[in-house]
Design a protein around this motif. Structure first.
Motif, short mmCIF file in Angstrom:
data_model
loop_
_atom_site.label_atom_id
_atom_site.label_comp_id
_atom_site.label_asym_id
_atom_site.label_seq_id
_atom_site.Cartn_x
_atom_site.Cartn_y
_atom_site.Cartn_z
N LEU A 71 -33.67 4.91 62.28
CA LEU A 71 -32.82 4.38 61.20
C LEU A 71 -32.47 2.90 61.41
CD1 LEU A 71 -30.34 7.39 60.90
CD2 LEU A 71 -32.36 6.92 59.49
N LEU A 72 -32.71 2.38 62.61
CA LEU A 72 -32.36 1.00 62.92
C LEU A 72 -33.39 0.04 62.32
CD1 LEU A 72 -31.46 1.37 66.69
CD2 LEU A 72 -29.87 1.08 64.79
N PRO A 73 -32.94 -1.17 61.94
CA PRO A 73 -33.91 -2.19 61.51
C PRO A 73 -34.87 -2.53 62.66
CG PRO A 73 -31.64 -2.93 61.17
CD PRO A 73 -31.57 -1.64 61.90
N GLY A 74 -36.06 -2.96 62.34
CA GLY A 74 -37.08 -3.24 63.35
C GLY A 74 -36.68 -4.25 64.40
N ASP A 75 -35.80 -5.18 64.05
CA ASP A 75 -35.41 -6.22 65.01
C ASP A 75 -34.08 -5.93 65.71
OD1 ASP A 75 -33.85 -6.49 62.77
OD2 ASP A 75 -34.01 -8.68 62.66
N HIS A 76 -33.52 -4.74 65.55
CA HIS A 76 -32.24 -4.40 66.16
C HIS A 76 -32.39 -4.32 67.69
CE1 HIS A 76 -28.62 -2.15 67.15
NE2 HIS A 76 -28.16 -2.49 65.95
N ALA A 77 -31.40 -4.84 68.42
CA ALA A 77 -31.45 -4.90 69.88
C ALA A 77 -31.55 -3.52 70.53
CB ALA A 77 -30.21 -5.63 70.41
N ALA A 78 -31.02 -2.49 69.90
CA ALA A 78 -31.05 -1.15 70.50
C ALA A 78 -32.36 -0.41 70.24
CB ALA A 78 -29.89 -0.33 69.96
N ARG A 79 -33.21 -0.95 69.40
CA ARG A 79 -34.44 -0.24 69.04
C ARG A 79 -35.40 -0.10 70.22
NH1 ARG A 79 -36.33 1.48 64.15
NH2 ARG A 79 -38.52 2.00 64.18
N ARG A 80 -35.64 -1.18 70.97
CA ARG A 80 -36.60 -1.13 72.08
C ARG A 80 -36.17 -0.14 73.16
NH1 ARG A 80 -41.49 -0.60 73.45
NH2 ARG A 80 -42.06 -1.54 75.39
#
Length: 170
Positions: A71-80
């Motif tokens: 659900l996070l945007p592709g550039d969100h810090a928590a995604r990786r």
């Protein structure tokens, strides 16, 4: 007063989207297990049930992390970090293949100091030799378990593996 508890063992991950976790129960169990300083004196069947419960819970939590990360945007810090956690969980599900590959490597490829064998290339050689598909992550985990010298060459890893042994696989 009577209570019933169910052990969550779902290696295929079919229940993870529909089963809410009793997080307090699991946190208490983890705290107790981590506090053991010696064998807890429990019957083997109880220890097996504890292991199944903790593994099932870990899978369910990993599925929760994947769903939220999607659900996070592709550039969100928590995604990786969420993607890495999901990849680790997928690798855990391949434990038997990792161990079988590690044994195969021990039996067929000698270690050397020079780190020049690409994980991606060697994984394909092993697939061709054994007829068994594996991800690059499975191969890397197996080679690290065996103890080959390595260096990162992102996104792959270079391992110190005998060129002669690898040539026999071609």
């Amino acid at each position: 007063m009577s209570s019933t508890h169910f052990v969550l063992h779902d290696p295929e991950g079919r229940l993870d989207a529909n089963l809410p976790l009793d997080r307090e129960l699991h946190k208490a169990l983890v705290k107790a297990a981590l506090g053991w300083t010696a064998a807890p004196g429990l019957p083997p069947a109880d220890l097996q049930q504890i292991a199944l419960l903790l593994c099932g819970t870990a899978r369910a939590v990993a599925a929760d992390v994947r769903r939220v990360a999607d659900l996070l945007p592709g550039d969100h810090a928590a995604r990786r970090p969420a993607e890495i956690a999901a990849a680790r969980e997928r690798l855990r599900q391949e434990e038997n293949l990792v161990l079988e590959t590690a044994q195969w490597l021990c039996d067929n490829v000698m270690p050397i100091k020079t780190r020049s064998a690409s994980s991606y290339a060697v994984k394909h050689l092993i697939e061709d030799a054994t007829g068994i598909y594996m991800t690059n992550g499975v191969f890397i985990a197996a080679a690290l378990i065996v103890g080959y010298p390595f260096r990162y060459d992102e996104p792959n890893v270079l391992f110190g593996m005998s060129r002669r042994d690898l040539s026999r696989l071609r």
